[in-house]
Write a protein that holds these residues in place. Structure first.
Motif, PDB file in Angstrom:
ATOM      1  N   VAL A 104      -5.145   0.209   2.187  1.00  0.00           N
ATOM      2  CA  VAL A 104      -5.279   1.431   1.398  1.00  0.00           C
ATOM      3  C   VAL A 104      -6.477   2.251   1.870  1.00  0.00           C
ATOM      4  CG1 VAL A 104      -5.811   2.339  -0.901  1.00  0.00           C
ATOM      5  CG2 VAL A 104      -4.104   0.528  -0.645  1.00  0.00           C
ATOM      6  N   GLU A 105      -7.605   1.588   2.044  1.00  0.00           N
ATOM      7  CA  GLU A 105      -8.818   2.314   2.428  1.00  0.00           C
ATOM      8  C   GLU A 105      -8.776   2.785   3.873  1.00  0.00           C
ATOM      9  OE1 GLU A 105     -10.789   3.378   0.229  1.00  0.00           O
ATOM     10  OE2 GLU A 105      -9.684   2.232  -1.280  1.00  0.00           O
ATOM     11  N   ILE A 141      -5.202  -9.641  -2.130  1.00  0.00           N
ATOM     12  CA  ILE A 141      -5.573  -8.334  -2.646  1.00  0.00           C
ATOM     13  C   ILE A 141      -6.529  -7.635  -1.681  1.00  0.00           C
ATOM     14  CG2 ILE A 141      -7.503  -9.193  -4.022  1.00  0.00           C
ATOM     15  CD1 ILE A 141      -5.072  -6.368  -4.988  1.00  0.00           C
ATOM     16  N   ASP A 142      -7.373  -8.406  -1.006  1.00  0.00           N
ATOM     17  CA  ASP A 142      -8.284  -7.813  -0.012  1.00  0.00           C
ATOM     18  C   ASP A 142      -7.501  -7.205   1.147  1.00  0.00           C
ATOM     19  OD1 ASP A 142     -10.480  -8.548  -1.507  1.00  0.00           O
ATOM     20  OD2 ASP A 142     -10.837 -10.396  -0.395  1.00  0.00           O
ATOM     21  N   ALA A 197       0.831  -1.208   0.000  1.00  0.00           N
ATOM     22  CA  ALA A 197       0.000   0.000   0.000  1.00  0.00           C
ATOM     23  C   ALA A 197       0.867   1.261   0.000  1.00  0.00           C
ATOM     24  CB  ALA A 197      -0.918  -0.010   1.220  1.00  0.00           C
ATOM     25  N   ARG A 227      -5.014   3.408  -5.342  1.00  0.00           N
ATOM     26  CA  ARG A 227      -6.198   2.660  -5.782  1.00  0.00           C
ATOM     27  C   ARG A 227      -6.053   2.190  -7.226  1.00  0.00           C
ATOM     28  NH1 ARG A 227     -10.121   7.024  -2.891  1.00  0.00           N
ATOM     29  NH2 ARG A 227     -10.438   5.917  -0.908  1.00  0.00           N
ATOM     30  N   ARG A 228      -5.484   3.050  -8.083  1.00  0.00           N
ATOM     31  CA  ARG A 228      -5.279   2.651  -9.481  1.00  0.00           C
ATOM     32  C   ARG A 228      -4.306   1.480  -9.572  1.00  0.00           C
ATOM     33  NH1 ARG A 228      -5.636   8.251 -10.063  1.00  0.00           N
ATOM     34  NH2 ARG A 228      -3.365   8.538  -9.937  1.00  0.00           N
ATOM     35  N   VAL A 285      -4.500  -5.901   1.011  1.00  0.00           N
ATOM     36  CA  VAL A 285      -3.887  -4.658   0.539  1.00  0.00           C
ATOM     37  C   VAL A 285      -4.940  -3.561   0.417  1.00  0.00           C
ATOM     38  CG1 VAL A 285      -2.625  -3.559  -1.345  1.00  0.00           C
ATOM     39  CG2 VAL A 285      -2.063  -5.916  -0.667  1.00  0.00           C
ATOM     40  N   GLN A 286      -6.086  -3.890  -0.162  1.00  0.00           N
ATOM     41  CA  GLN A 286      -7.149  -2.894  -0.320  1.00  0.00           C
ATOM     42  C   GLN A 286      -7.627  -2.372   1.034  1.00  0.00           C
ATOM     43  OE1 GLN A 286      -9.854  -5.217  -2.736  1.00  0.00           O
ATOM     44  NE2 GLN A 286      -9.214  -4.172  -4.613  1.00  0.00           N
ATOM     45  N   VAL A 320      -3.462  -0.763  -7.178  1.00  0.00           N
ATOM     46  CA  VAL A 320      -3.977  -1.983  -6.552  1.00  0.00           C
ATOM     47  C   VAL A 320      -5.001  -2.664  -7.450  1.00  0.00           C
ATOM     48  CG1 VAL A 320      -5.314  -2.863  -4.578  1.00  0.00           C
ATOM     49  CG2 VAL A 320      -3.461  -1.220  -4.214  1.00  0.00           C
ATOM     50  N   ALA A 321      -5.759  -1.877  -8.199  1.00  0.00           N
ATOM     51  CA  ALA A 321      -6.756  -2.454  -9.107  1.00  0.00           C
ATOM     52  C   ALA A 321      -6.108  -3.285 -10.209  1.00  0.00           C
ATOM     53  CB  ALA A 321      -7.605  -1.345  -9.728  1.00  0.00           C
TER      54      ALA A 321
END
Length: 304
Positions: A169-170, A162-163, A136, A182-183, A165-166, A185-186
């Motif tokens: 980030v959030e 991935i969850d 992140a 966000r870009r 990491v997201q 990680v997507a």
């Protein structure tokens, strides 16, 4: 590389070695400076590549800044052993959970940021940001290409998702660089097995190529495994391989035999009715040529 492997000026002075002696050892090449007041014997430094030298600088920085610092960002990626692509390693990254006191020099970036308990782990006795937090942080601070290379490498290990990491980030949704994070990680995909494969996916997206399936198993009509390929476009019957031949040129000492086996493997893939295209590192800077190669392969496939 551990702090115990380094020679620190203050320890040397305490042991009776003088500054002129230290300077002389550096001038004659007996000692190599890795940071202010921290040295390695020349024999130890000669075997270090850029990553090894960065590890030495991290060890020196942790000692210099005392308790409360956590190795983070690209430096944490190095300690975790991730693929780092072309990330600049001139600067050591540390984080402190304070409200102020951050600074940035040519050799150090001391970040100030909140750190939850789950954000910190330990590697060889050194506090380091967790894999999820490292990905992140890199996604917020490095380029898209570098963030995807490091993120893919972390996900490929299978110990972070991935969850995960997201969620990190959030959790820090108002911090600088959140949009870039966000870009990046997507776009992450742990099925990519090398920086070249990660960068290839980005180039495909940038030049408008259709998204491929990753790590596809090619099989005969009878179900026998022919090989696992980097990229596969089922609709067009095309296989893509990044630097496929050079992957097999080193390591065993029998490079000719290995290259020959790879050629036989490619022939076997073509025998299943698939087209095969390849590209190398140099092609990543001119990916339109790869796209043209792909389009020609599609046209050949349609004529069959």
């Amino acid at each position: 590389m551990r702090a115990e492997d380094l020679i620190f000026r203050r320890h040397a002075l305490a042991d009776g070695i003088t500054d002129p002696e230290l300077r002389r050892a550096r001038t004659t090449g007996q000692l190599v400076a890795v940071a202010a007041g921290a040295y390695l014997h020349s024999g130890s430094s000669e075997s270090l590549d850029a990553i090894g030298m960065h590890r030495a600088r991290v060890a020196a920085a942790v000692v210099a800044h005392g308790g409360g610092v956590v190795v983070s960002h690209a430096s944490a990626a190095v300690l975790h052993g991730l693929d780092i692509g072309a990330v600049n390693l001139d600067r050591v990254h540390l984080t402190r959970a304070r409200r102020s006191g951050g600074r940035r020099t040519a050799t150090l970036h001391l970040h100030i940021a909140p750190l939850d308990t789950d954000d910190v782990t330990e590697i060889d006795g050194v506090a380091v940001t967790s894999l999820a937090r490292t990905v992140a942080d890199v996604a917020r601070s490095e380029s898209l290409h570098q963030a995807v290379v490091i993120g893919d490498s972390a996900l490929h290990r299978g110990v972070v998702s991935i969850d995960d990491v997201q969620a990190v980030v959030e959790c820090h949704g108002r911090r600088k660089g959140i949009g870039a994070a966000r870009r990046a990680v997507a776009l992450l995909d742990g099925r990519s097995e090398s920086p070249g494969e990660s960068l290839s996916r980005i180039r495909m997206r940038e030049c408008g190529m259709p998204a491929p399936e990753l790590q596809h198993e090619v099989r005969t009509d009878g179900g026998a495994l022919v090989g696992r390929v980097d990229f596969f476009w089922e609709r067009w019957g095309v296989v893509g391989e990044f630097d496929g031949m050079s992957k097999y040129r080193f390591g065993s000492g029998q490079s000719g035999d290995i290259v020959a086996k790879e050629k036989l493997r490619e022939d076997a893939i073509r025998d299943t009715g698939l087209e095969v295209i390849r590209w190398v590192w140099a092609d990543l800077g001119r990916f339109d040529a790869v796209r043209a190669r792909f389009e020609r392969a599609c046209a050949r496939s349609r004529r069959r």
